[in-house]
Design an enzyme around this catalytic site. Structure first.
Site, mmCIF file in Angstrom:
data_model
loop_
_atom_site.group_PDB
_atom_site.id
_atom_site.type_symbol
_atom_site.label_atom_id
_atom_site.label_comp_id
_atom_site.label_asym_id
_atom_site.label_seq_id
_atom_site.Cartn_x
_atom_site.Cartn_y
_atom_site.Cartn_z
ATOM 1 C CG ASN A 128 2.754 3.132 -1.868
ATOM 2 O OD1 ASN A 128 2.834 3.636 -2.990
ATOM 3 N ND2 ASN A 128 1.746 2.367 -1.501
ATOM 4 C CD GLU A 166 -1.228 0.508 -3.849
ATOM 5 O OE1 GLU A 166 -0.151 1.137 -3.729
ATOM 6 O OE2 GLU A 166 -2.315 0.957 -3.469
ATOM 7 C CG HIS A 188 1.218 3.699 -5.833
ATOM 8 N ND1 HIS A 188 0.173 3.809 -4.946
ATOM 9 C CD2 HIS A 188 1.283 4.899 -6.452
ATOM 10 C CE1 HIS A 188 -0.365 5.009 -5.041
ATOM 11 N NE2 HIS A 188 0.295 5.695 -5.945
#
Ligand code: F6R
Length: 238
Positions: free
Chosen positions: A125, A132, A127
Site C-alpha cells: 500500500n 501507513e 507504506h
C-alpha cells in the site's frame, strides 16, 4: 531476485567499507532477506564497527516469536554478523508502554543519528516501515495504527496473537538518512511501484516522499521495471 539480492549486499558492503561505523537501519520482510542472507556469508570483520537499528516491530508480539521483526533480524543479520548488543538498537515489542519505548528509541536517534544507510522494502500500500497511508504522517518514532494490508503481511498473517499496532521509526527518521536503499521485488509490487513512479507526493503513499530525498537508490528486479522511466533518473541495468 538473486541478482537484486547480490547487488544489494554488494552496495551495502561498499557503504560499510567507506564508513565502518555507520548506523544502518534495517527493514525486515520478504524483499531484503536474500540480501541479508548474502551478507551473512561474508566475513564478520567488515561489520565489526557497524551499528544497526531496527526499522519497525509488531506491537505486543514476543521478541522471540517467529513472526517478529526481532527474530528475523537476529537470525539473518545480527547473529551471523556477530553484532554485539552495544551496536544493535531495537524497539522492544513487549512493553507495557509502547509510547515510552518509542521515545527511548527516538532519544537514541537524537543523540546518535542520523541513520547513514536506511534499507527499506516497499509496502503493497506504499507504506515505509509502519508509516501507513493516512491523512497525516508522523516524523519520529511512534506507535502506528496498522492498516489491513499490514495486518495481512505474510510475517504475521496467520498469527495467533492479536496484533493491534506497530512500533516504527517515522518519516523524518527515514528521510534524514544519508543514503536510502529501496528494494522492490515481484509482480505483486508492479501497481504500487507504478504509483510511486508517477511522482505524485502524497501521504496516501508514504514511499512517494522518497522523491524529496537527494540520495535514494532503488534496487528492483526485472518483473517490476516499467517499459519507460520518468525523466531524470539514473538507470543502471546491472
Ligand atoms: C518490514 C517493513 C515493511 C516491509 C514492507 C514490504 O520491516 O518495514 O514496511 O518492508 O511491508 O514487505 P515485503 O518485503 O515482505 O514485501
Amino acid at each position: 531476485y538473486n541478482s537484486l539480492s547480490s547487488k544489494t549486499s554488494e552496495l551495502i558492503m561498499k557503504q560499510v567499507r567507506a564508513n565502518p561505523q555507520l548506523l544502518i537501519c534495517t527493514a525486515t520482510g520478504g524483499t531484503p532477506s536474500g540480501a541479508y542472507q548474502e551478507l551473512s556469508q561474508h566475513s564478520t570483520e567488515l561489520f565489526s564497527e557497524a551499528r544497526f537499528i531496527k526499522l519497525d516491530e509488531w506491537g505486543g508480539i514476543p521478541m522471540d516469536d517467529p513472526g517478529s521483526c526481532e527474530l528475523y533480524l537476529q537470525d539473518k543479520l545480527i547473529k551471523p554478523l556477530a553484532i554485539d548488543k552495544e551496536r544493535y538498537y531495537s524497539l522492544n515489542s513487549q512493553t507495557d508502554d509502547a509510547e515510552s519505548e518509542c521515545r527511548r528509541i527516538q532519544s537514541f536517534l537524537d543523540k546518535n543519528g542520523p541513520i547513514a544507510l536506511c534499507i527499506l522494502g516497499l509496502g503493497l500500500n506504499g507504506h515505509l516501515g509502519f508509516n501507513e497511508p493516512a491523512d497525516e504522517l508522523r516524523p519520529f518514532c511512534h506507535v502506528a495504527q496498522l492498516t489491513q494490508t499490514s495486518l495481512s503481511h505474510p510475517m504475521i498473517v496467520n498469527h495467533e496473537i492479536d496484533i493491534r499496532y506497530g512500533l516504527s521509526l517515522g518519516m523524518a527518521n527515514i528521510l534524514t538518512s544519508q543514503h536510502i536503499f529501496l528494494l522492490v521485488n515481484g509482480e505483486h509490487k508492479i501497481d504500487i511501484f507504478n504509483t510511486l513512479l508517477s511522482q505524485s507526493i502524497t501521504t496516501q503513499c508514504p514511499a512517494s516522499f522518497l522523491w524529496t530525498h537527494p540520495n535514494v537508490t532503488c534496487i528492483l528486479d526485472e518483473s517490476v521495471a516499467p517499459a519507460t522511466w520518468p525523466d531524470g533518473l539514473e538507470i543502471d541495468y546491472a
